[in-house]
Design an enzyme around this catalytic site. Structure first.
Site, PDB file in Angstrom:
ATOM      1  CG  HIS A 127      -0.489   0.335   2.509  1.00  0.00           C
ATOM      2  ND1 HIS A 127      -0.369   1.631   2.972  1.00  0.00           N
ATOM      3  CD2 HIS A 127      -0.065  -0.460   3.528  1.00  0.00           C
ATOM      4  CE1 HIS A 127       0.077   1.621   4.214  1.00  0.00           C
ATOM      5  NE2 HIS A 127       0.286   0.371   4.575  1.00  0.00           N
ATOM      6  CD  GLU A 173      -3.183  -0.979   5.039  1.00  0.00           C
ATOM      7  OE1 GLU A 173      -2.869   0.168   5.412  1.00  0.00           O
ATOM      8  OE2 GLU A 173      -3.198  -1.965   5.806  1.00  0.00           O
ATOM      9  CG  ASP A 202       1.467  -2.718   5.506  1.00  0.00           C
ATOM     10  OD1 ASP A 202       0.249  -2.772   5.756  1.00  0.00           O
ATOM     11  OD2 ASP A 202       2.181  -1.739   5.824  1.00  0.00           O
ATOM     12  CG  HIS A 289      -0.680   4.264  12.070  1.00  0.00           C
ATOM     13  ND1 HIS A 289      -1.907   3.647  12.211  1.00  0.00           N
ATOM     14  CD2 HIS A 289      -0.137   3.731  10.950  1.00  0.00           C
ATOM     15  CE1 HIS A 289      -2.101   2.785  11.215  1.00  0.00           C
ATOM     16  NE2 HIS A 289      -1.022   2.807  10.446  1.00  0.00           N
ATOM     17  CG  ASP A 308      18.871  -8.011  -1.098  1.00  0.00           C
ATOM     18  OD1 ASP A 308      19.814  -7.851  -0.307  1.00  0.00           O
ATOM     19  OD2 ASP A 308      18.676  -7.275  -2.101  1.00  0.00           O
TER      20      ASP A 308
HETATM   21  N1  DTR Z   1      -2.223  -2.756   9.029  1.00  0.00           N
HETATM   22  C1  DTR Z   1      -0.906  -2.220   8.728  1.00  0.00           C
HETATM   23  C2  DTR Z   1       0.108  -2.468   9.803  1.00  0.00           C
HETATM   24  C3  DTR Z   1       0.109  -3.850  10.293  1.00  0.00           C
HETATM   25  C4  DTR Z   1      -0.195  -4.229  11.549  1.00  0.00           C
HETATM   26  N2  DTR Z   1      -0.046  -5.585  11.654  1.00  0.00           N
HETATM   27  C5  DTR Z   1       0.375  -6.054  10.445  1.00  0.00           C
HETATM   28  C6  DTR Z   1       0.665  -7.343  10.033  1.00  0.00           C
HETATM   29  C7  DTR Z   1       1.055  -7.543   8.725  1.00  0.00           C
HETATM   30  C8  DTR Z   1       1.146  -6.468   7.836  1.00  0.00           C
HETATM   31  C9  DTR Z   1       0.834  -5.162   8.253  1.00  0.00           C
HETATM   32  C10 DTR Z   1       0.466  -4.986   9.576  1.00  0.00           C
HETATM   33  C11 DTR Z   1      -0.970  -0.732   8.523  1.00  0.00           C
HETATM   34  O1  DTR Z   1      -1.160  -0.020   9.511  1.00  0.00           O
HETATM   35  O2  DTR Z   1      -0.801  -0.320   7.382  1.00  0.00           O
HETATM   36 ZN    ZN Z   2      -0.627   1.817   8.770  1.00  0.00          ZN
HETATM   37 ZN    ZN Z   3       0.791  -0.394   6.408  1.00  0.00          ZN
HETATM   38 CA    CA Z   4      20.323  -5.683  -1.107  1.00  0.00          CA
END
Ligand code: DTR
Ligand code: ZN
Ligand code: ZN
Ligand code: CA
Length: 440
Positions: A127, A173, A202, A289, A308
């Site tokens: 995202h 997202e 992410d 955040h 990588d």
């Molecule tokens: N939801 C995502 C951050 C996030 C929190 N737990 C996970 C686990 C796997 C991937 C992402 C995340 C955000 O705040 O964009």
């Molecule tokens: Zn986030």
């Molecule tokens: Zn995120």
């Molecule tokens: Ca590298």
């Protein structure tokens, strides 16, 4: 779990128990590890400096646009325009699709690398939006920049992969996976069935990083775990985020998913600090955040390793041999297995094939369950014939049954409804069928 058992046998002995206990009462099956694609090309190194240069650009965009790159704000569209220009210049076929959320127009950026089997799409995505309170460099400039640089590496290599490679950057997202849901919903079922996998990234550069691997599709999970094993870096299953990022949009329609994560607001334990370094008792990302999620909020080692690893997965999963479409039938719906209770089943319906099933029918199983020795697992053919895949074991205290069995099903017509049948025959441990699939 029966406390009178004597847990503690070696993994080898347990593995032997798992295969050696296949009962004589039904046609036998033999357990094998999940087959990996035939020889794939080796991925190039992804230059950390290139990934960080993209983060610097995203930081600059945020700074010039009110301090963020959030949905509905100018900084988000400016981010899309930056990435699109790079991808167009590298020879990708790009498209920007729109959707509406909260009264504002949102944008997804899709980039297709020309060539590969159009019926076998491997997609990698991230995202691109931030929260309104900050520039979102780790969340999720890190994933966006790592995926971008992997795509640019595909172009530099002029890769000719077996599969068709697609890359995506999602809007909104942070508002609830809005962009990726809009994308998946826009795909007809015939298109969705062409996806061999979606890889999600992410937060892959957290300043106090952990190394977490999504435990959704076993083959994708194995690809990442093998990569990190090669680095000598231990990984853990990602548990913070089931459903909390864009892979959920794809998993919800039955597309195999996987990905990497370095942690958000959860606190790193002492045991994790022992194996990964960093600071115990501190969040993986203290600026999650927040306005301090800037280019200073990145751990270079984590970002480099994950960049990588992304390239490794794209090269490995994209250039290996492909299974012709229609040969893989999967059910990813979770089915709870009652403790010491009745058997449950999960079905796949096969149609359009001719003749009988093969003598080496692959049964990929992913059952999450503590003390797997409680479990008896069968494949039930459309005519009701049961093939014992796994018998119970009074000493197998390990968790989960994630493996591929090979079954001689050559006496069974291929078409019809096949079932995976699972029964928990002892008390105190519970779990569920996470997914299973038949590969003809
Ligand atoms: N939801 C995502 C951050 C996030 C929190 N737990 C996970 C686990 C796997 C991937 C992402 C995340 C955000 O705040 O964009
Ligand atoms: Zn986030
Ligand atoms: Zn995120
Ligand atoms: Ca590298």
């Amino acid at each position: 779990m029966d406390l009178s058992r004597t847990p503690g046998r070696t993994a080898a002995a347990v593995a032997l128990a798992l295969t050696g206990l296949v009962a004589a009462t039904a046609p036998a099956a033999s357990a094998t590890t999940t087959a990996t694609p035939s020889a794939a090309l080796a991925a190039p190194d992804i230059p950390l400096a290139n990934v960080k240069a993209h983060l610097t650009q995203l930081q600059s965009i945020a700074t010039s646009n009110g301090g963020n790159r959030a949905h509905g704000r100018p900084g988000y569209k400016a981010s899309v325009d930056y990435l699109k220009a790079k991808l167009d210049a590298a020879g990708f076929t790009t498209s920007v699709t729109t959707f509406t959320s909260g009264g504002a127009t949102g944008y997804n950026l899709i980039a297709d690398w020309p060539g590969g089997d159009p019926n076998q799409i491997l997609m990698a995505g991230a995202h691109l939006d931030s929260v309104a309170s900050g520039p979102g460099i780790n969340d999720n400039g890190s994933g966006s920049a790592a995926v971008l640089e992997t795509a640019l590496a595909v172009s530099r290599a002029q890769l000719k992969p077996a599969k068709h490679l697609r890359f995506g950057w999602w809007g909104a997202e942070e508002l609830g996976l809005v962009g990726s849901k809009a994308y998946v919903n826009s795909l007809p079922a015939t298109e969705r069935s062409k996806f061999s996998g979606y890889l999600n990234f992410d937060m892959v550069g957290s300043p106090n990083p952990g190394y977490f691997v999504y435990d959704d599709d076993p083959a994708i999970e194995k690809t990442f775990k093998d990569y990190y094993a090669g680095l000598g870096v231990p990984t853990e299953i990602e548990t913070e985020g089931d459903g909390r990022s864009d892979h959920a949009s794809f998993k919800n329609v039955g597309i195999p998913v996987g990905g990497l994560f370095t942690g958000a607001s959860r606190t790193k334990t002492s045991a994790q600090a022992q194996k990964w370094g960093g600071t115990a008792g501190q969040a993986f990302d203290r600026c999650y955040h927040s306005s301090c999620d800037t280019t200073a909020n990145i751990n270079d080692t984590a970002l480099d390793r994950n960049s990588d690893a992304i390239a490794h997965a794209v090269w490995t999963l994209g250039t290996g041999s492909t299974t012709p479409p229609g040969d893989v039938h999967e059910n990813t719906a979770d089915v709870a297995v009652p403790d010491n209770g009745a058997a449950v089943t999960s079905s796949v319906t096969v149609s359009g094939r001719t003749g009988n099933a093969p003598a080496a029918l692959q049964v990929g199983v992913d059952i999450k369950h503590t003390w797997r020795g409680d479990l008896v697992v069968d494949l039930v053919a459309p005519d009701g014939t049961a093939y014992r895949l796994k018998n119970s074991s009074s000493s197998d205290s390990a968790d989960n049954v994630i493996t591929t069995y090979t079954v001689n099903a050559s006496s069974e017509p291929a078409n019809g409804t096949w079932k995976l049948r699972v029964q928990d025959i002892a008390t105190q441990d519970t779990g569920y069928i996470d997914s299973w699939k038949l590969t003809f």
